[in-house]
Design a protein around this motif. Structure first.
Motif, PDB file in Angstrom:
ATOM      1  N   LEU A 165     151.051  37.980 -20.595  1.00 25.85           N
ATOM      2  CA  LEU A 165     150.158  39.057 -20.175  1.00 25.85           C
ATOM      3  C   LEU A 165     149.681  39.869 -21.381  1.00 25.85           C
ATOM      4  CD1 LEU A 165     152.018  40.328 -16.969  1.00 25.85           C
ATOM      5  CD2 LEU A 165     149.986  38.864 -17.096  1.00 25.85           C
ATOM      6  N   ALA A 166     150.592  40.143 -22.316  1.00 28.84           N
ATOM      7  CA  ALA A 166     150.192  40.883 -23.521  1.00 28.84           C
ATOM      8  C   ALA A 166     149.202  40.082 -24.354  1.00 28.84           C
ATOM      9  CB  ALA A 166     151.434  41.224 -24.345  1.00 28.84           C
ATOM     10  N   GLY A 167     149.440  38.773 -24.485  1.00 32.34           N
ATOM     11  CA  GLY A 167     148.529  37.925 -25.250  1.00 32.34           C
ATOM     12  C   GLY A 167     147.153  37.830 -24.621  1.00 32.34           C
ATOM     13  N   LEU A 168     147.098  37.776 -23.305  1.00 32.17           N
ATOM     14  CA  LEU A 168     145.793  37.769 -22.632  1.00 32.17           C
ATOM     15  C   LEU A 168     145.051  39.068 -22.902  1.00 32.17           C
ATOM     16  CD1 LEU A 168     146.773  36.204 -19.162  1.00 32.17           C
ATOM     17  CD2 LEU A 168     145.568  35.075 -21.040  1.00 32.17           C
ATOM     18  N   ALA A 169     145.770  40.186 -22.831  1.00 36.72           N
ATOM     19  CA  ALA A 169     145.127  41.477 -23.085  1.00 36.72           C
ATOM     20  C   ALA A 169     144.600  41.553 -24.511  1.00 36.72           C
ATOM     21  CB  ALA A 169     146.114  42.615 -22.809  1.00 36.72           C
ATOM     22  N   GLU A 170     145.349  41.043 -25.473  1.00 39.14           N
ATOM     23  CA  GLU A 170     144.898  41.044 -26.869  1.00 39.14           C
ATOM     24  C   GLU A 170     143.623  40.225 -27.045  1.00 39.14           C
ATOM     25  OE1 GLU A 170     148.158  39.542 -29.072  1.00 39.14           O
ATOM     26  OE2 GLU A 170     149.384  41.356 -28.856  1.00 39.14           O
ATOM     27  N   ARG A 171     143.454  39.197 -26.216  1.00 39.60           N
ATOM     28  CA  ARG A 171     142.260  38.345 -26.286  1.00 39.60           C
ATOM     29  C   ARG A 171     141.128  38.853 -25.410  1.00 39.60           C
ATOM     30  NH1 ARG A 171     146.718  35.780 -27.465  1.00 39.60           N
ATOM     31  NH2 ARG A 171     146.761  33.885 -28.742  1.00 39.60           N
ATOM     32  N   GLY A 172     141.338  39.996 -24.780  1.00 41.45           N
ATOM     33  CA  GLY A 172     140.315  40.574 -23.915  1.00 41.45           C
ATOM     34  C   GLY A 172     140.173  39.858 -22.589  1.00 41.45           C
ATOM     35  N   LEU A 173     141.228  39.142 -22.163  1.00 41.34           N
ATOM     36  CA  LEU A 173     141.190  38.375 -20.921  1.00 41.34           C
ATOM     37  C   LEU A 173     141.998  39.092 -19.845  1.00 41.34           C
ATOM     38  CD1 LEU A 173     141.675  34.800 -22.428  1.00 41.34           C
ATOM     39  CD2 LEU A 173     139.534  35.851 -21.633  1.00 41.34           C
ATOM     40  N   GLU A 174     141.520  38.985 -18.617  1.00 40.68           N
ATOM     41  CA  GLU A 174     142.122  39.722 -17.508  1.00 40.68           C
ATOM     42  C   GLU A 174     142.461  38.773 -16.364  1.00 40.68           C
ATOM     43  OE1 GLU A 174     140.789  43.190 -14.302  1.00 40.68           O
ATOM     44  OE2 GLU A 174     139.623  42.853 -16.134  1.00 40.68           O
ATOM     45  N   PRO A 175     143.711  38.772 -15.873  1.00 37.30           N
ATOM     46  CA  PRO A 175     144.050  37.943 -14.710  1.00 37.30           C
ATOM     47  C   PRO A 175     143.286  38.382 -13.470  1.00 37.30           C
ATOM     48  CG  PRO A 175     146.041  38.633 -15.870  1.00 37.30           C
ATOM     49  CD  PRO A 175     144.900  39.437 -16.436  1.00 37.30           C
ATOM     50  N   ALA A 176     142.889  37.397 -12.673  1.00 44.67           N
ATOM     51  CA  ALA A 176     142.167  37.645 -11.431  1.00 44.67           C
ATOM     52  C   ALA A 176     142.576  36.588 -10.415  1.00 44.67           C
ATOM     53  CB  ALA A 176     140.657  37.610 -11.671  1.00 44.67           C
ATOM     54  N   PRO A 177     142.359  36.817  -9.121  1.00 45.33           N
ATOM     55  CA  PRO A 177     142.649  35.785  -8.130  1.00 45.33           C
ATOM     56  C   PRO A 177     141.881  34.497  -8.437  1.00 45.33           C
ATOM     57  CG  PRO A 177     142.239  37.887  -7.060  1.00 45.33           C
ATOM     58  CD  PRO A 177     141.871  38.066  -8.503  1.00 45.33           C
ATOM     59  N   LEU A 178     142.462  33.369  -8.101  1.00 40.21           N
ATOM     60  CA  LEU A 178     141.840  32.085  -8.381  1.00 40.21           C
ATOM     61  C   LEU A 178     140.447  31.986  -7.793  1.00 40.21           C
ATOM     62  CD1 LEU A 178     142.102  29.173  -9.492  1.00 40.21           C
ATOM     63  CD2 LEU A 178     143.170  28.556  -7.314  1.00 40.21           C
ATOM     64  N   SER A 179     140.267  32.497  -6.575  1.00 40.44           N
ATOM     65  CA  SER A 179     138.941  32.399  -5.938  1.00 40.44           C
ATOM     66  C   SER A 179     137.883  33.111  -6.754  1.00 40.44           C
ATOM     67  CB  SER A 179     139.001  32.974  -4.528  1.00 40.44           C
ATOM     68  OG  SER A 179     139.363  34.336  -4.544  1.00 40.44           O
ATOM     69  N   GLU A 180     138.245  34.222  -7.378  1.00 41.64           N
ATOM     70  CA  GLU A 180     137.269  34.963  -8.188  1.00 41.64           C
ATOM     71  C   GLU A 180     137.007  34.245  -9.503  1.00 41.64           C
ATOM     72  OE1 GLU A 180     138.380  39.032  -8.609  1.00 41.64           O
ATOM     73  OE2 GLU A 180     138.727  39.312  -6.448  1.00 41.64           O
ATOM     74  N   VAL A 181     138.032  33.676 -10.096  1.00 44.75           N
ATOM     75  CA  VAL A 181     137.847  32.952 -11.354  1.00 44.75           C
ATOM     76  C   VAL A 181     136.970  31.723 -11.151  1.00 44.75           C
ATOM     77  CG1 VAL A 181     139.053  31.639 -13.152  1.00 44.75           C
ATOM     78  CG2 VAL A 181     140.006  33.796 -12.339  1.00 44.75           C
ATOM     79  N   LEU A 182     137.118  31.058 -10.014  1.00 50.81           N
ATOM     80  CA  LEU A 182     136.303  29.881  -9.737  1.00 50.81           C
ATOM     81  C   LEU A 182     134.911  30.230  -9.240  1.00 50.81           C
ATOM     82  CD1 LEU A 182     138.869  27.451  -8.047  1.00 50.81           C
ATOM     83  CD2 LEU A 182     138.251  27.683 -10.465  1.00 50.81           C
ATOM     84  N   GLY A 183     134.623  31.523  -9.108  1.00 55.59           N
ATOM     85  CA  GLY A 183     133.308  31.914  -8.655  1.00 55.59           C
ATOM     86  C   GLY A 183     133.131  31.771  -7.172  1.00 55.59           C
ATOM     87  N   GLN A 184     134.243  31.821  -6.416  1.00 56.10           N
ATOM     88  CA  GLN A 184     134.192  31.656  -4.955  1.00 56.10           C
ATOM     89  C   GLN A 184     134.590  32.932  -4.241  1.00 56.10           C
ATOM     90  OE1 GLN A 184     136.764  28.295  -4.347  1.00 56.10           O
ATOM     91  NE2 GLN A 184     135.239  26.837  -5.059  1.00 56.10           N
ATOM     92  N   GLY A 185     134.692  34.012  -4.977  1.00 60.94           N
ATOM     93  CA  GLY A 185     135.114  35.258  -4.369  1.00 60.94           C
ATOM     94  C   GLY A 185     134.215  36.396  -4.779  1.00 60.94           C
TER      95      GLY A 185
END
Length: 301
Positions: free
Chosen positions: A281-301
Motif C-alpha cells: 500500500l505504501a509503495g502504491l501511494a509513492e507511485r501515485g496509484l490508488e486501490p479501487a474496486p475491480l469493477s471500477e478499475v476495469l471500467g465497468q463501474g
C-alpha cells in the motif's frame, strides 16, 4: 492438450517460487503469468444488504441468471472474455485476494495441522485504512468461514467474486491440482455463485480459474453463466512465500495504472501476505496509484 492463452514470462525468481509452491497439495497453487486482453464495459450494480444467516447449499445451481447491471456480466451463451487489467489511464489499481479451499486444506484444518486459512489481519488492515478490494471466493471457503464472508459482504468497499467451489483444475496440467470433469465445470461455477450470492453485498460476475489455468473447453463451459474471466497482470507470488519482501517486489515492480494485483487471503498457505500488504500500500501511494474496486478499475463501474 489444452490450448492456453499466451503469457508474458515471469522473472526467473518468480518462476522458481511458483514451481516450488505447486508441489504443496494442501494449499493454493501459484499462478501462471497473464496477458492483456479486451474489456467489456458493464455498469455497476447497487450493493445489497448482507445476509445474517448461514449459506444455504443450492439444490439447483445457477437457476438465477445474472442481471445486465451486475459487474462482469456478459451475454449468456457466449464464450466469456478474459481480462488481465483495465485501461492504462488514471491512477487506479485493483487489489484482488483469492480465498482457496480444497478438500486437502479442509483435512488440514480438521486434523489440527493448520490453524486457519482466513487471514483476518489482511481484512483488519483493509477495513482500518478504508482500502477497496475484491475477493475471489471458493464455495468451500465460504462454507468454512461464513462469519468472515458476512464481514466481507457487509463492507461497501469490498466486491465478491467466484473462484470455483473446491479449487479443482479446469485443465489437465495445472500444477498438479486434481481436475474437475468437464461435464461438471458449469455446475461447479454456478453453484459457487449461488453460495456467495446468499450473503448479499457487492456481488459480481467475475470469475478466476485456479492457477489461472484455462483453455477453450474451460471457457466454453462457462458460456451459459454470463461471466467475465479475470486473470491479473501482477502476480505477487505470495503462496508459501518465506519472507514479505519478495511479495512486495513482485507486487510493485510491474504495477501500472489499471493493474490487477493477485494476492491471497489464505493465512496458512500465504503467511507473509499480511506483512507485505502495508508495504504494498505504501509503495502504491509513492507511485501515485490508488486501490479501487475491480469493477471500477476495469471500467465497468
Amino acid at each position: 492438450m489444452p490450448v492456453k492463452i499466451p503469457r508474458v514470462p515471469l522473472a526467473a525468481a518468480t518462476i522458481a517460487a511458483v514451481i516450488a509452491a505447486a508441489a504443496l497439495l494442501a494449499g493454493p497453487v501459484p499462478l501462471r503469468t497473464p496477458t492483456a486482453t479486451g474489456i467489456v464495459p458493464i455498469p455497476t450494480a447497487q450493493p445489497q444488504s448482507p445476509s445474517s444467516g448461514p449459506t444455504p447449499t443450492p439444490t439447483t445451481p445457477g437457476t438465477a441468471p445474472p442481471t445486465p447491471t451486475t459487474p462482469g456480466a456478459t451475454p449468456p451463451g457466449t464464450r466469456p472474455p478474459v481480462v488481465d487489467h483495465g485501461p492504462r489511464v488514471g491512477n487506479r489499481v485493483a487489489l484482488t485476494f483469492d480465498a482457496d479451499m480444497t478438500d486437502a486444506m479442509r483435512y488440514q484444518l480438521r486434523s489440527g495441522a493448520v490453524r486457519s486459512y482466513a487471514n483476518l489481519k489482511i481484512i483488519d488492515l483493509l477495513e482500518r485504512e478504508r482500502v477497496p478490494a475484491t475477493f475471489f471466493l471458493t464455495g468451500k471457503w465460504v462454507e468454512q468461514y461464513p462469519a468472515v464472508t458476512r464481514r466481507l459482504a457487509a463492507n461497501p468497499r469490498f466486491e465478491l467474486a467466484n473462484h470455483t467451489y473446491g479449487h479443482l483444475a479446469f485443465t489437465p496440467d495445472c500444477y498438479g491440482l486434481p481436475r474437475i470433469p468437464e461435464r461438471e465445470m458449469t455446475a461447479d461455477v454456478a453453484r459457487t455463485f449461488d453460495v456467495v450470492a446468499a450473503y448479499g453485498g457487492r456481488q459480481t460476475r467475475y470469475f478466476r480459474f485456479p492457477g489461472l489455468c484455462h483453455d477453450r473447453q474451460a471457457l466454453d463451459a462457462l458460456a451459459p453463466l454470463g461471466v467475465t474471466v479475470v486473470d491479473g497482470d501482477v502476480v505477487s507470488g505470495d503462496p508459501f512465500a518465506k519472507s514479505w519482501r519478495p511479495v512486495v517486489r513482485a507486487a510493485l515492480d510491474g504495477v501500472r495504472p489499471g493493474s490487477v494485483i493477485v494476492l491471497h487471503v489464505t493465512e496458512a498457505n500465504a503467511p507473509m501476505t499480511d506483512e507485505a500488504l502495508p508495504h504494498i500500500l505504501a509503495g502504491l501511494a509513492e507511485r501515485g496509484l490508488e486501490p479501487a474496486p475491480l469493477s471500477e478499475v476495469l471500467g465497468q463501474g
